[in-house]
Motif scaffolding. Structure first.
Motif, PDB file in Angstrom:
ATOM      1  N   GLY A 344      28.187  40.204  25.615  1.00  0.00           N
ATOM      2  CA  GLY A 344      27.644  39.893  24.202  1.00  0.00           C
ATOM      3  C   GLY A 344      28.405  40.534  22.918  1.00  0.00           C
ATOM      4  N   MET A 345      28.692  41.605  23.085  1.00  0.00           N
ATOM      5  CA  MET A 345      29.213  42.200  21.893  1.00  0.00           C
ATOM      6  C   MET A 345      30.827  41.688  22.001  1.00  0.00           C
ATOM      7  SD  MET A 345      27.219  44.326  20.586  1.00  0.00           S
ATOM      8  CE  MET A 345      28.160  45.645  19.782  1.00  0.00           C
ATOM      9  N   ALA A 346      31.374  41.574  23.015  1.00  0.00           N
ATOM     10  CA  ALA A 346      32.947  40.857  23.174  1.00  0.00           C
ATOM     11  C   ALA A 346      32.808  39.754  22.377  1.00  0.00           C
ATOM     12  CB  ALA A 346      33.302  40.974  24.365  1.00  0.00           C
ATOM     13  N   GLU A 347      31.826  38.624  23.037  1.00  0.00           N
ATOM     14  CA  GLU A 347      32.016  37.492  22.259  1.00  0.00           C
ATOM     15  C   GLU A 347      31.485  37.368  20.677  1.00  0.00           C
ATOM     16  OE1 GLU A 347      30.290  33.682  21.135  1.00  0.00           O
ATOM     17  OE2 GLU A 347      28.965  35.625  21.237  1.00  0.00           O
ATOM     18  N   HIS A 348      30.675  38.341  20.323  1.00  0.00           N
ATOM     19  CA  HIS A 348      30.463  38.516  18.837  1.00  0.00           C
ATOM     20  C   HIS A 348      31.860  38.652  18.052  1.00  0.00           C
ATOM     21  CE1 HIS A 348      27.621  39.356  15.485  1.00  0.00           C
ATOM     22  NE2 HIS A 348      28.201  40.271  15.258  1.00  0.00           N
ATOM     23  N   ARG A 349      32.512  39.806  18.625  1.00  0.00           N
ATOM     24  CA  ARG A 349      33.673  40.209  18.001  1.00  0.00           C
ATOM     25  C   ARG A 349      34.837  38.887  17.926  1.00  0.00           C
ATOM     26  NH1 ARG A 349      32.659  44.918  20.632  1.00  0.00           N
ATOM     27  NH2 ARG A 349      34.044  44.454  22.635  1.00  0.00           N
ATOM     28  N   GLU A 350      34.683  38.419  19.098  1.00  0.00           N
ATOM     29  CA  GLU A 350      35.610  37.092  19.300  1.00  0.00           C
ATOM     30  C   GLU A 350      35.138  35.862  18.005  1.00  0.00           C
ATOM     31  OE1 GLU A 350      35.542  35.969  23.163  1.00  0.00           O
ATOM     32  OE2 GLU A 350      36.548  37.601  23.853  1.00  0.00           O
ATOM     33  N   ARG A 351      33.926  35.740  18.074  1.00  0.00           N
ATOM     34  CA  ARG A 351      33.317  34.634  17.128  1.00  0.00           C
ATOM     35  C   ARG A 351      33.849  35.191  15.507  1.00  0.00           C
ATOM     36  NH1 ARG A 351      28.044  34.017  16.463  1.00  0.00           N
ATOM     37  NH2 ARG A 351      27.330  35.857  17.828  1.00  0.00           N
ATOM     38  N   ALA A 352      33.446  36.492  15.336  1.00  0.00           N
ATOM     39  CA  ALA A 352      33.891  36.833  14.114  1.00  0.00           C
ATOM     40  C   ALA A 352      35.368  36.760  13.467  1.00  0.00           C
ATOM     41  CB  ALA A 352      33.447  38.436  13.882  1.00  0.00           C
ATOM     42  N   ALA A 353      36.255  37.019  14.631  1.00  0.00           N
ATOM     43  CA  ALA A 353      37.713  36.731  14.282  1.00  0.00           C
ATOM     44  C   ALA A 353      37.967  35.356  14.145  1.00  0.00           C
ATOM     45  CB  ALA A 353      38.382  37.551  15.567  1.00  0.00           C
ATOM     46  N   ALA A 354      37.357  34.697  14.941  1.00  0.00           N
ATOM     47  CA  ALA A 354      37.735  33.140  14.726  1.00  0.00           C
ATOM     48  C   ALA A 354      37.092  32.392  13.674  1.00  0.00           C
ATOM     49  CB  ALA A 354      37.173  32.352  16.066  1.00  0.00           C
ATOM     50  N   SER A 355      36.186  32.965  12.970  1.00  0.00           N
ATOM     51  CA  SER A 355      35.329  32.333  12.037  1.00  0.00           C
ATOM     52  C   SER A 355      35.788  33.020  10.523  1.00  0.00           C
ATOM     53  CB  SER A 355      33.969  32.238  11.998  1.00  0.00           C
ATOM     54  OG  SER A 355      33.458  33.669  11.966  1.00  0.00           O
ATOM     55  N   GLY A 356      36.500  34.113  10.706  1.00  0.00           N
ATOM     56  CA  GLY A 356      36.732  34.770   9.558  1.00  0.00           C
ATOM     57  C   GLY A 356      35.664  35.594   8.650  1.00  0.00           C
ATOM     58  N   GLU A 361      27.914  40.089   9.164  1.00  0.00           N
ATOM     59  CA  GLU A 361      27.374  39.116   8.273  1.00  0.00           C
ATOM     60  C   GLU A 361      27.258  38.055   9.487  1.00  0.00           C
ATOM     61  OE1 GLU A 361      26.464  39.247   5.131  1.00  0.00           O
ATOM     62  OE2 GLU A 361      27.084  41.237   5.132  1.00  0.00           O
ATOM     63  N   LEU A 362      27.912  37.960  10.511  1.00  0.00           N
ATOM     64  CA  LEU A 362      27.640  36.893  11.516  1.00  0.00           C
ATOM     65  C   LEU A 362      26.381  37.088  12.246  1.00  0.00           C
ATOM     66  CD1 LEU A 362      29.755  34.855  12.739  1.00  0.00           C
ATOM     67  CD2 LEU A 362      29.999  36.373  14.643  1.00  0.00           C
ATOM     68  N   GLU A 363      25.827  35.694  12.655  1.00  0.00           N
ATOM     69  CA  GLU A 363      24.535  35.443  13.309  1.00  0.00           C
ATOM     70  C   GLU A 363      24.713  36.516  14.528  1.00  0.00           C
ATOM     71  OE1 GLU A 363      21.973  32.092  15.763  1.00  0.00           O
ATOM     72  OE2 GLU A 363      23.650  31.512  14.532  1.00  0.00           O
ATOM     73  N   TRP A 364      23.352  36.998  14.814  1.00  0.00           N
ATOM     74  CA  TRP A 364      23.314  38.059  15.756  1.00  0.00           C
ATOM     75  C   TRP A 364      22.695  37.268  17.186  1.00  0.00           C
ATOM     76  CZ3 TRP A 364      25.101  42.749  16.714  1.00  0.00           C
ATOM     77  CH2 TRP A 364      24.396  43.402  17.823  1.00  0.00           C
ATOM     78  N   TYR A 368      19.627  40.975  25.185  1.00  0.00           N
ATOM     79  CA  TYR A 368      18.900  42.167  25.306  1.00  0.00           C
ATOM     80  C   TYR A 368      18.760  43.070  23.863  1.00  0.00           C
ATOM     81  CZ  TYR A 368      19.043  41.072  30.284  1.00  0.00           C
ATOM     82  OH  TYR A 368      19.105  40.272  31.381  1.00  0.00           O
ATOM     83  N   LEU A 369      19.387  42.751  22.901  1.00  0.00           N
ATOM     84  CA  LEU A 369      19.158  43.343  21.562  1.00  0.00           C
ATOM     85  C   LEU A 369      18.686  42.438  20.656  1.00  0.00           C
ATOM     86  CD1 LEU A 369      22.628  45.438  21.553  1.00  0.00           C
ATOM     87  CD2 LEU A 369      20.314  46.132  22.278  1.00  0.00           C
ATOM     88  N   PRO A 370      17.597  42.456  20.485  1.00  0.00           N
ATOM     89  CA  PRO A 370      17.077  41.542  19.482  1.00  0.00           C
ATOM     90  C   PRO A 370      17.492  41.595  17.822  1.00  0.00           C
ATOM     91  CG  PRO A 370      15.034  42.932  19.973  1.00  0.00           C
ATOM     92  CD  PRO A 370      16.433  43.299  20.873  1.00  0.00           C
ATOM     93  N   ILE A 371      17.818  43.018  17.423  1.00  0.00           N
ATOM     94  CA  ILE A 371      18.512  43.134  16.355  1.00  0.00           C
ATOM     95  C   ILE A 371      19.701  43.815  16.432  1.00  0.00           C
ATOM     96  CG2 ILE A 371      16.392  42.900  14.969  1.00  0.00           C
ATOM     97  CD1 ILE A 371      16.595  45.929  14.407  1.00  0.00           C
ATOM     98  N   ASP A 372      20.493  43.874  15.337  1.00  0.00           N
ATOM     99  CA  ASP A 372      21.708  44.806  15.591  1.00  0.00           C
ATOM    100  C   ASP A 372      21.294  46.175  15.137  1.00  0.00           C
ATOM    101  OD1 ASP A 372      23.979  46.170  14.876  1.00  0.00           O
ATOM    102  OD2 ASP A 372      24.885  44.475  13.686  1.00  0.00           O
ATOM    103  N   PRO A 373      21.495  47.008  15.928  1.00  0.00           N
ATOM    104  CA  PRO A 373      21.089  48.490  15.834  1.00  0.00           C
ATOM    105  C   PRO A 373      21.728  48.908  14.248  1.00  0.00           C
ATOM    106  CG  PRO A 373      21.521  48.094  18.040  1.00  0.00           C
ATOM    107  CD  PRO A 373      22.138  47.046  17.425  1.00  0.00           C
ATOM    108  N   ALA A 374      22.621  48.508  14.122  1.00  0.00           N
ATOM    109  CA  ALA A 374      23.562  49.187  12.590  1.00  0.00           C
ATOM    110  C   ALA A 374      22.561  48.676  11.342  1.00  0.00           C
ATOM    111  CB  ALA A 374      24.801  48.492  12.693  1.00  0.00           C
ATOM    112  N   ASP A 375      21.609  47.537  11.791  1.00  0.00           N
ATOM    113  CA  ASP A 375      20.601  47.246  10.606  1.00  0.00           C
ATOM    114  C   ASP A 375      19.820  48.347  10.296  1.00  0.00           C
ATOM    115  OD1 ASP A 375      21.927  44.932  10.741  1.00  0.00           O
ATOM    116  OD2 ASP A 375      20.104  43.755  11.698  1.00  0.00           O
ATOM    117  N   ILE A 376      19.564  49.329  11.197  1.00  0.00           N
ATOM    118  CA  ILE A 376      18.391  50.220  11.028  1.00  0.00           C
ATOM    119  C   ILE A 376      19.191  51.742  11.034  1.00  0.00           C
ATOM    120  CG2 ILE A 376      16.602  48.998  11.397  1.00  0.00           C
ATOM    121  CD1 ILE A 376      16.567  50.110  14.495  1.00  0.00           C
TER     122      ILE A 376
END
Length: 556
Positions: A344-356, A361-364, A368-376
């Motif tokens: 999931g983390m790898a796909e998140h990075r790929e989506r961010a790179a592809a979308s700019g 800021e990308l939809e999370w 198994y991680l309901p929120i981004d740990p970085a938010d808190i």
């Protein structure tokens, strides 16, 4: 199990609600959160907060962004009265924060409560309560409905007499044990109170409807709140509030359904402290909204600092599995969970790179991680480090079973980083004896370093510290603080500022053969880390841990 001794709540309180709107409602905005840690939560502590802890907790609540805070029960103790007076005599309460004080419906206690708030420039809420449920009327108060109605109205008149002329004061009424009170009686008394206090849209009355002892499924409480919401007189001049407890473990659900049913305000404790199983956990409620895309209007950007402060003030630990704040809530031990999170983390990075779009800021949508740990304020180190060690023999298990060391969870994660570096260098599995040697070298060794503790002694009035720095010594005296605080103060004077973030003590063995060990989390400048101390006494072990921290230096 003698279940026949108990009655279904429907047999005691029948809610005359035919059509329900709450099942189709949605949570679209945050209610007004009112933390009651300084009153209700404080009363539930084995050791109630001293003035310093109360002030530190209050300042935390202000920093988090709470705009209405219940600060105490000023007629119940001198400590609470004095804390309210501190607010009146200082500027610790920002102008946009409303101050709530709590009182029973008794004339002398109402008078003392109003005396405590005189001079406060902020908006003030006088919160009066009386129990209304049948068992409380019969067993505790010894009054019938008519007598209880007059007791409550008499208290309301006393509130008006003592505080009605204060322009910055509003009123709140709680029919305690609302959820076990006959709906028509509680509706009648609430309407009488809003009439007595002349509730208006400009000066609304708060009607707070507590589930003082949770006794039913959450849908029943939602029905009770919706019935009041739809039938209260002067509804536009009422702020409808709820105060759920957690006796059945469904306080969160009760609060969420109550807001769907029309409640505008929620009282609770930040992490759910309170009598018995606690008040509703308003941090979890707020972060549940955050996880649904709704701004909770409270700042949880550094949840670990919030947790440390709450644990210090309450002297209660936060469970490792506590929603959002627990040490383990972003950690997966299962191999399938770990694999899904990594993908999931790898796909998140790929989506961010592809979308700019930036990753933050990308939809999370990470499994198994309901929120981004970085938010808190959490990083991904806990997941990554535990993953990297999940097949290497179980560091924490070996340290406990072989040597009796119960490492705090965050220290386990920190130590895993050192173990990973060691195994990367050697390419080998690490045995228990090597693991212990690495631990001692990383956290316990005090033989090297620029500063040493040459001598210390303490009396009732003073702690004396003598430090050695190279060939010189520095002596200092410290009044009114303990040896650990004195050592940190002495170290700061000579350029080694150690801030203790938290510490845990453990005894290994028993009797004369026992050993004390202190696990210390600290900050030096911008760097945080861990240090440990070992001795035949807890105090000496704690001093050794502070000294180890001072000598750790950047990059240790």
């Amino acid at each position: 199990m003698p279940s026949h001794r108990y009655r279904d709540v429907y047999d005691r309180v029948e809610v005359p609600l035919i059509h329900r709107d709450w099942p189709n409602a949605r949570l679209t905005h945050a209610p007004l959160w009112v933390p009651v840690d300084l009153r209700d939560g404080n009363q539930a502590l084995a050791e109630p907060m001293d003035p310093a802890r109360k002030r530190r907790f209050f300042e935390l609540l202000v920093a988090m962004g709470y705009k209405e805070i219940e600060v105490g029960y000023p007629s119940a103790s001198q400590t609470d009265f004095d804390f309210v007076r501190l607010i009146a005599q200082t500027d610790i309460a920002p102008a946009d924060v409303a101050i709530v004080v709590f009182t029973p419906a008794r004339r002398d206690l109402i008078e003392r409560t109003v005396a405590s708030v005189r001079g406060i420039r902020n908006e003030v809420v006088i919160h009066m309560y009386t129990a209304t449920a049948p068992t409380w009327r019969d067993v505790v108060l010894g009054k019938d409905i008519a007598e209880l109605r007059e007791l409550i109205l008499s208290g309301g008149r006393d509130v008006l007499e003592f505080a009605g002329g204060l322009p910055n004061v509003r009123f709140e009424f709680s029919p305690e044990v609302f959820n076990l009170t006959e709906p028509d009686f509680v509706l009648d008394i609430c309407d009488r109170m809003t009439t007595l206090w002349d509730a208006t849209a400009q000066r609304p009355v708060i009607l707070n409807l507590p589930a003082t002892v949770e006794v039913a499924t959450p849908n029943v409480y939602a029905d009770q709140i919706e019935y009041m919401h739809k039938n209260l007189a002067r509804r536009d001049s009422v702020i409808l509030s709820v105060h759920p407890h957690n006796d059945r473990g469904t306080g969160i659900a009760c609060a969420e359904l109550a807001v769907l049913a029309g409640a505008q305000r929620v009282e609770g404790c930040v992490f759910g402290n309170g009598e018995r199983t606690g008040n509703v956990d308003i941090a979890t409620l707020a972060l549940n909204l955050h996880a649904q895309g709704v701004d909770p209007m409270i700042d949880f950007a550094d949840i670990d600092e919030i947790r440390r402060t709450v644990e210090y003030c309450t002297r209660l630990p936060i469970h490792e599995r506590h929603p959002y704040v627990g040490d383990l809530v972003h950690t997966a031990f299962s191999g399938t969970h770990q694999d899904a999170i990594k993908k999931g983390m790898a796909e998140h990075r790929e989506r961010a790179a592809a979308s700019g779009i930036a990753e933050r800021e990308l939809e999370w949508r990470i499994p198994y991680l309901p929120i981004d740990p970085a938010d808190i304020g959490r990083g991904y180190d806990a997941v990554i480090r535990v993953n990297s060690q999940s097949g290497k023999g179980g560091i924490a298990y070996l340290m406990h079973t072989e040597y009796g060391l119960d490492l705090p969870r965050r220290l386990q994660i920190d130590f895993a980083r050192h173990v990973q570096a060691h195994t990367d260098d050697t390419g080998l599995e690490i045995a228990a004896a090597e693991l212990r040697e690495l631990f001692d070298r990383t956290y316990l060794d005090t033989t090297a370093g620029p500063v040493g503790l040459k001598e210390w002694r303490t009396t009732d009035a003073c702690t004396e510290i003598t430090l050695s720095i190279g060939t010189t010594t520095e002596h200092s005296e410290h009044h009114g603080i303990g040896p650990v605080e004195a050592l940190t103060a002495a170290l700061a004077r000579v350029g080694f500022p150690v801030e203790v973030l938290g510490s845990t003590q453990q005894s290994i063995g028993a009797g004369n053969d026992g050993t004390a060990i202190t696990y210390l989390e600290y900050r030096m400048g911008e760097r945080t880390g861990w240090a440990c101390g070992r001795s035949d006494s807890v105090l000496t072990a704690s001093l050794a841990a502070v000294l180890r921290a001072a000598n750790s230096g950047p990059g240790a």
